[in-house]
Design a protein around this motif. Structure first.
Motif, PDB file in Angstrom:
ATOM      1  N   ALA A 102       0.850  -1.187   0.000  1.00 15.03           N
ATOM      2  CA  ALA A 102       0.000   0.000   0.000  1.00 15.03           C
ATOM      3  C   ALA A 102       0.884   1.234   0.000  1.00 15.03           C
ATOM      4  O   ALA A 102       2.014   1.198   0.505  1.00 15.03           O
ATOM      5  CB  ALA A 102      -0.916   0.004   1.215  1.00 15.03           C
ATOM      6  N   TYR A 103       0.364   2.324  -0.550  1.00 14.64           N
ATOM      7  CA  TYR A 103       1.135   3.558  -0.665  1.00 14.64           C
ATOM      8  C   TYR A 103       0.320   4.728  -0.124  1.00 14.64           C
ATOM      9  O   TYR A 103      -0.905   4.706  -0.115  1.00 14.64           O
ATOM     10  CB  TYR A 103       1.480   3.834  -2.135  1.00 14.64           C
ATOM     11  CG  TYR A 103       2.322   2.762  -2.771  1.00 14.64           C
ATOM     12  CD1 TYR A 103       1.725   1.753  -3.526  1.00 14.64           C
ATOM     13  CD2 TYR A 103       3.700   2.751  -2.630  1.00 14.64           C
ATOM     14  CE1 TYR A 103       2.491   0.752  -4.111  1.00 14.64           C
ATOM     15  CE2 TYR A 103       4.465   1.751  -3.216  1.00 14.64           C
ATOM     16  CZ  TYR A 103       3.860   0.763  -3.946  1.00 14.64           C
ATOM     17  OH  TYR A 103       4.617  -0.218  -4.522  1.00 14.64           O
ATOM     18  N   LEU A 104       1.047   5.751   0.296  1.00 11.48           N
ATOM     19  CA  LEU A 104       0.418   7.019   0.631  1.00 11.48           C
ATOM     20  C   LEU A 104       1.277   8.123   0.025  1.00 11.48           C
ATOM     21  O   LEU A 104       2.433   8.284   0.409  1.00 11.48           O
ATOM     22  CB  LEU A 104       0.287   7.219   2.140  1.00 11.48           C
ATOM     23  CG  LEU A 104      -0.481   8.473   2.552  1.00 11.48           C
ATOM     24  CD1 LEU A 104      -1.964   8.338   2.167  1.00 11.48           C
ATOM     25  CD2 LEU A 104      -0.352   8.747   4.048  1.00 11.48           C
ATOM     26  N   GLN A 105       0.710   8.823  -0.943  1.00 13.44           N
ATOM     27  CA  GLN A 105       1.386   9.953  -1.570  1.00 13.44           C
ATOM     28  C   GLN A 105       0.998  11.214  -0.818  1.00 13.44           C
ATOM     29  O   GLN A 105      -0.197  11.530  -0.701  1.00 13.44           O
ATOM     30  CB  GLN A 105       0.972  10.060  -3.046  1.00 13.44           C
ATOM     31  CG  GLN A 105       1.568  11.237  -3.782  1.00 13.44           C
ATOM     32  CD  GLN A 105       3.060  11.105  -4.007  1.00 13.44           C
ATOM     33  OE1 GLN A 105       3.566  10.014  -4.260  1.00 13.44           O
ATOM     34  NE2 GLN A 105       3.781  12.214  -3.903  1.00 13.44           N
ATOM     35  N   LEU A 106       1.978  11.916  -0.297  1.00 12.14           N
ATOM     36  CA  LEU A 106       1.758  13.153   0.436  1.00 12.14           C
ATOM     37  C   LEU A 106       2.196  14.315  -0.445  1.00 12.14           C
ATOM     38  O   LEU A 106       3.365  14.383  -0.840  1.00 12.14           O
ATOM     39  CB  LEU A 106       2.558  13.179   1.729  1.00 12.14           C
ATOM     40  CG  LEU A 106       2.170  12.277   2.895  1.00 12.14           C
ATOM     41  CD1 LEU A 106       2.356  10.792   2.580  1.00 12.14           C
ATOM     42  CD2 LEU A 106       2.957  12.645   4.142  1.00 12.14           C
ATOM     43  N   ASN A 107       1.297  15.213  -0.775  1.00 10.72           N
ATOM     44  CA  ASN A 107       1.601  16.398  -1.568  1.00 10.72           C
ATOM     45  C   ASN A 107       1.260  17.659  -0.775  1.00 10.72           C
ATOM     46  O   ASN A 107       0.429  17.625   0.137  1.00 10.72           O
ATOM     47  CB  ASN A 107       0.800  16.385  -2.873  1.00 10.72           C
ATOM     48  CG  ASN A 107       1.129  15.199  -3.754  1.00 10.72           C
ATOM     49  OD1 ASN A 107       2.284  14.803  -3.897  1.00 10.72           O
ATOM     50  ND2 ASN A 107       0.112  14.633  -4.365  1.00 10.72           N
ATOM     51  N   SER A 108       1.902  18.742  -1.135  1.00  9.17           N
ATOM     52  CA  SER A 108       1.647  20.027  -0.479  1.00  9.17           C
ATOM     53  C   SER A 108       1.661  19.878   1.047  1.00  9.17           C
ATOM     54  O   SER A 108       0.752  20.333   1.746  1.00  9.17           O
ATOM     55  CB  SER A 108       0.298  20.593  -0.931  1.00  9.17           C
ATOM     56  OG  SER A 108       0.254  20.735  -2.335  1.00  9.17           O
ATOM     57  N   VAL A 109       2.708  19.246   1.554  1.00 11.77           N
ATOM     58  CA  VAL A 109       2.743  18.963   2.986  1.00 11.77           C
ATOM     59  C   VAL A 109       2.877  20.249   3.788  1.00 11.77           C
ATOM     60  O   VAL A 109       3.435  21.252   3.322  1.00 11.77           O
ATOM     61  CB  VAL A 109       3.870  17.978   3.340  1.00 11.77           C
ATOM     62  CG1 VAL A 109       3.600  16.621   2.713  1.00 11.77           C
ATOM     63  CG2 VAL A 109       5.232  18.513   2.933  1.00 11.77           C
TER      64      VAL A 109
END
Length: 117
Positions: A79-86
């Motif tokens: 499973a993945y979690l893409q974090l953007n604009s942190v």
């Protein structure tokens, strides 16, 4: 023996991006929905995102909606979690967990994400 192994945590600047991974071992991956939670120091653990099995329907906390994206690779059992604009408020230990329809739940050991200039 079931094991969930998170990776990808790092120090990242505000506005940056990061991708977390959760590799699963010892279970039939397609039997489990996968979720990411996070816990910052002094705060309660927060459910961030979930991706269901079969339908791959996704659910997000309001605090990350539009910025984070959860995904899964059923072939790689990951499973993945893409974090953007942190943002600095995203600083926390991030945990993945797997949950089956029969109520079995497994947790990983966590990976640290720190958002700082």
């Amino acid at each position: 023996q079931v094991q969930l192994v998170e990776s990808g945590g790092a120090l990242v600047q505000p506005g940056g991006s990061l991708r977390l991974a959760c590799a699963a071992f010892g279970l039939t991956f397609t039997d489990y929905s996968m979720s990411w939670d996070r816990q910052a120091p002094g705060k309660e653990r927060e459910l961030v995102a979930t991706i269901e099995t079969f339908t791959h329907r996704t659910i997000y906390a309001d605090s990350v909606k539009g910025r984070f994206a959860i995904g899964r690779d059923d072939v790689e059992s990951t499973a993945y979690l893409q974090l953007n604009s942190v943002e600095p408020q995203d600083t926390a230990m991030y945990y993945c967990h797997a949950r089956s329809s029969r109520g079995a739940v497994y947790w990983g050991q966590g990976t640290q994400v720190t958002v700082s200039p």
